[in-house]
Design an enzyme around this catalytic site. Structure first.
Site, PDB file in Angstrom:
ATOM      1  N   CYS A   1      13.990  -5.796   8.219  1.00  0.00           N
ATOM      2  CA  CYS A   1      13.840  -5.929   6.708  1.00  0.00           C
ATOM      3  C   CYS A   1      14.984  -6.882   6.154  1.00  0.00           C
ATOM      4  O   CYS A   1      15.462  -7.446   7.004  1.00  0.00           O
ATOM      5  CB  CYS A   1      13.964  -4.434   6.058  1.00  0.00           C
ATOM      6  SG  CYS A   1      15.690  -3.537   6.049  1.00  0.00           S
TER       7      CYS A   1
ATOM      8  N   ASN B   1      18.893  -4.226   6.176  1.00  0.00           N
ATOM      9  CA  ASN B   1      18.990  -3.336   7.346  1.00  0.00           C
ATOM     10  C   ASN B   1      19.970  -2.136   6.981  1.00  0.00           C
ATOM     11  O   ASN B   1      20.459  -1.574   7.835  1.00  0.00           O
ATOM     12  CB  ASN B   1      19.978  -3.932   8.465  1.00  0.00           C
ATOM     13  CG  ASN B   1      19.869  -3.416   9.833  1.00  0.00           C
ATOM     14  OD1 ASN B   1      20.571  -3.558  10.745  1.00  0.00           O
ATOM     15  ND2 ASN B   1      18.561  -2.743  10.094  1.00  0.00           N
TER      16      ASN B   1
ATOM     17  N   CYS C   1      18.017   0.458   4.646  1.00  0.00           N
ATOM     18  CA  CYS C   1      16.866   1.229   4.341  1.00  0.00           C
ATOM     19  C   CYS C   1      15.717   1.292   5.137  1.00  0.00           C
ATOM     20  O   CYS C   1      15.467   2.045   6.132  1.00  0.00           O
ATOM     21  CB  CYS C   1      16.587   0.784   2.831  1.00  0.00           C
ATOM     22  SG  CYS C   1      17.630   1.075   1.610  1.00  0.00           S
ATOM     23  N   ARG C   2      14.640   0.280   5.338  1.00  0.00           N
ATOM     24  CA  ARG C   2      13.570   0.309   5.746  1.00  0.00           C
ATOM     25  C   ARG C   2      13.771   0.094   7.183  1.00  0.00           C
ATOM     26  O   ARG C   2      13.162   0.776   7.913  1.00  0.00           O
ATOM     27  CB  ARG C   2      12.759  -0.861   5.377  1.00  0.00           C
ATOM     28  CG  ARG C   2      12.178  -0.429   3.914  1.00  0.00           C
ATOM     29  CD  ARG C   2      11.348  -1.656   3.314  1.00  0.00           C
ATOM     30  NE  ARG C   2      12.270  -2.967   3.162  1.00  0.00           N
ATOM     31  CZ  ARG C   2      11.866  -4.135   2.812  1.00  0.00           C
ATOM     32  NH1 ARG C   2      10.602  -4.391   2.604  1.00  0.00           N
ATOM     33  NH2 ARG C   2      12.760  -5.009   2.619  1.00  0.00           N
ATOM     34  N   SER C   3      14.512  -0.926   7.836  1.00  0.00           N
ATOM     35  CA  SER C   3      14.425  -1.030   9.095  1.00  0.00           C
ATOM     36  C   SER C   3      15.174   0.186  10.147  1.00  0.00           C
ATOM     37  O   SER C   3      14.588   0.423  11.097  1.00  0.00           O
ATOM     38  CB  SER C   3      14.908  -2.569   9.490  1.00  0.00           C
ATOM     39  OG  SER C   3      16.217  -2.763   8.893  1.00  0.00           O
TER      40      SER C   3
ATOM     41  N   ASP D   1      10.283  -1.770  -0.243  1.00  0.00           N
ATOM     42  CA  ASP D   1      11.911  -1.457  -0.341  1.00  0.00           C
ATOM     43  C   ASP D   1      12.155  -0.450  -1.267  1.00  0.00           C
ATOM     44  O   ASP D   1      12.047  -0.552  -2.317  1.00  0.00           O
ATOM     45  CB  ASP D   1      12.446  -2.753  -0.608  1.00  0.00           C
ATOM     46  CG  ASP D   1      13.944  -2.785  -0.418  1.00  0.00           C
ATOM     47  OD1 ASP D   1      14.358  -1.673  -0.238  1.00  0.00           O
ATOM     48  OD2 ASP D   1      14.708  -3.600  -0.298  1.00  0.00           O
TER      49      ASP D   1
END
Length: 157
Positions: free
Chosen positions: A9, A12, A14-16, A120
């Site tokens: 993402c 690095n 939150c999402r990933s 996000d």
């Protein structure tokens, strides 16, 4: 040899890292051996732990999460079998820095299900993090189904 996956993402945190934790967890539950890591296309948060809301969401669903943010490195395009981008912007950034002799398969992670980006959740509330988590669960199963199908095809030839 077990496949390896890098989930990417922007920052690095939150999402990933949620994707990394979820994919590891789902693979373990399914008995699939796999190496998973995550990174960001930007270096804003290098060395930081995941966002506290990402950690809380994973803990809520019983998924262990432990990661220090890092930026994508050109070597990643050789170290990983698959690189999965959270959204189109990060996919374009990855394509821009991808070495010509890259061995990794690069794609939008959402292309495996519905083509949707992982939104996000950083500027939102906990609902956004739970939505990201649930999307990562679906995408993890879809990814493993694809990889296992590829592996079965290769081993039966």
């Amino acid at each position: 040899m077990a496949p390896s996956v890098l989930i990417v993402c922007l920052g690095n945190i939150c999402r990933s890292p949620i994707g990394e934790a979820v994919l590891k967890h789902v693979a373990s539950e399914r008995g699939v051996e796999i190496t998973v890591d995550s990174a960001g296309t930007a270096g804003y948060h290098v060395g930081e732990e995941p966002d506290e809301r990402a950690v809380a969401t994973c803990r809520k669903f019983g998924v262990p999460i432990s990661h220090a943010a890092r930026k994508v490195h050109p070597d990643d395009f050789h170290r990983f079998t698959y690189i999965l981008a959270a959204d189109e912007s990060n996919l374009r950034n990855l394509q821009r820095i991808q070495p010509k002799n890259s061995t990794a398969s690069l794609k939008l992670w959402g292309s495996l299900v519905d083509g949707r980006a992982i939104e996000d959740p950083y500027y939102g509330d906990m609902d956004g993090f739970e939505s990201t988590f649930n999307q990562c669960v679906k995408l993890s199963h879809a990814f493993l189904d694809e990889v296992l199908g590829e592996f079965d095809t290769k081993t039966s030839l």
